[in-house]
Design a protein around this motif. Structure first.
Motif, short mmCIF file in Angstrom:
data_model
loop_
_atom_site.label_atom_id
_atom_site.label_comp_id
_atom_site.label_asym_id
_atom_site.label_seq_id
_atom_site.Cartn_x
_atom_site.Cartn_y
_atom_site.Cartn_z
N UNK A 1 0.84 -1.21 0.00
CA UNK A 1 0.00 0.00 0.00
C UNK A 1 0.87 1.26 0.00
N UNK A 2 1.95 1.22 0.76
CA UNK A 2 2.87 2.37 0.79
C UNK A 2 3.51 2.57 -0.59
N UNK A 3 3.92 1.47 -1.22
CA UNK A 3 4.51 1.56 -2.55
C UNK A 3 3.49 2.09 -3.56
N UNK A 4 2.26 1.63 -3.46
CA UNK A 4 1.21 2.11 -4.36
C UNK A 4 1.04 3.62 -4.23
N UNK A 5 0.99 4.13 -3.02
CA UNK A 5 0.84 5.57 -2.80
C UNK A 5 2.04 6.32 -3.38
N UNK A 6 3.24 5.82 -3.13
CA UNK A 6 4.45 6.46 -3.63
C UNK A 6 4.50 6.44 -5.16
N UNK A 7 4.22 5.28 -5.75
CA UNK A 7 4.26 5.14 -7.21
C UNK A 7 3.19 5.98 -7.88
N UNK A 8 2.01 6.06 -7.26
CA UNK A 8 0.92 6.85 -7.84
C UNK A 8 1.29 8.33 -7.87
N UNK A 9 1.87 8.82 -6.79
CA UNK A 9 2.30 10.23 -6.75
C UNK A 9 3.39 10.49 -7.78
N UNK A 10 4.35 9.58 -7.87
CA UNK A 10 5.43 9.74 -8.84
C UNK A 10 4.89 9.69 -10.28
N UNK A 11 3.95 8.78 -10.53
CA UNK A 11 3.36 8.66 -11.87
C UNK A 11 2.62 9.94 -12.25
N UNK A 12 1.88 10.52 -11.32
CA UNK A 12 1.13 11.74 -11.61
C UNK A 12 2.08 12.86 -12.02
N UNK A 13 3.18 12.99 -11.30
CA UNK A 13 4.16 14.02 -11.61
C UNK A 13 4.86 13.75 -12.95
N UNK A 14 5.27 12.50 -13.15
CA UNK A 14 5.98 12.11 -14.37
C UNK A 14 5.09 12.26 -15.60
N UNK A 15 3.87 11.73 -15.54
CA UNK A 15 2.98 11.78 -16.70
C UNK A 15 2.58 13.22 -17.04
#
Length: 136
Positions: free
Chosen positions: A86-100
């Motif tokens: 769940x922590x990884x999902x939150x981290x990856x989702x935030x990073x994806x939003x910024x990257x995309x």
């Protein structure tokens, strides 16, 4: 088979699986089907991509797997998201939003500023459709 290069999926598959499991435990086929349904079949996962990813996520401790019976009465391994997952999902989702958002700013600037009904042109395309000129 997807109409997009497999490279597009490479860095996002783990996050898509984690997001799918955020809704509750699922077996491998159901995970793939959920991703396919949620993306209107834009992303179609093959077993050769899905199961190695599930193994990798389990090895990292982001998902736990447990054998059980599928809705069809077949033995299947059900995966669930762990606390670390769940922590990884939150981290990856935030990073994806910024990257995309950054990629979209570069690739789609003409599309972002097009008025409804106005023809869309890519960056650097003149109204004749040739590269160059001031037609953007």
């Amino acid at each position: 088979m997807s109409r997009y290069p497999t490279d597009f999926l490479h860095g996002t598959l783990d996050t898509l699986i984690l997001k799918t499991l955020a809704g509750g435990p699922k077996h491998g086929y159901a995970i793939g089907k959920s991703i396919e349904d949620a993306t209107d079949s834009t992303i179609e996962l093959e077993e050769g991509s899905l199961y190695p990813a599930l193994y990798r996520l389990e090895k990292r401790g982001w998902v736990d797997g447990e054998w059980g019976m599928s809705e069809l009465g077949r033995r299947a391994k059900f995966y669930r998201l762990t606390r670390i997952g769940r922590q990884q999902l939150a981290s990856h989702t935030a990073a994806w939003a910024e990257f995309s958002a950054a990629v979209n700013r570069l690739l789609l600037p003409a599309f972002a500023h097009t008025e409804p009904g106005e023809p869309r042109r890519g960056p650097g395309l003149a109204s004749s459709g040739r590269r160059g000129g001031k037609g953007v």
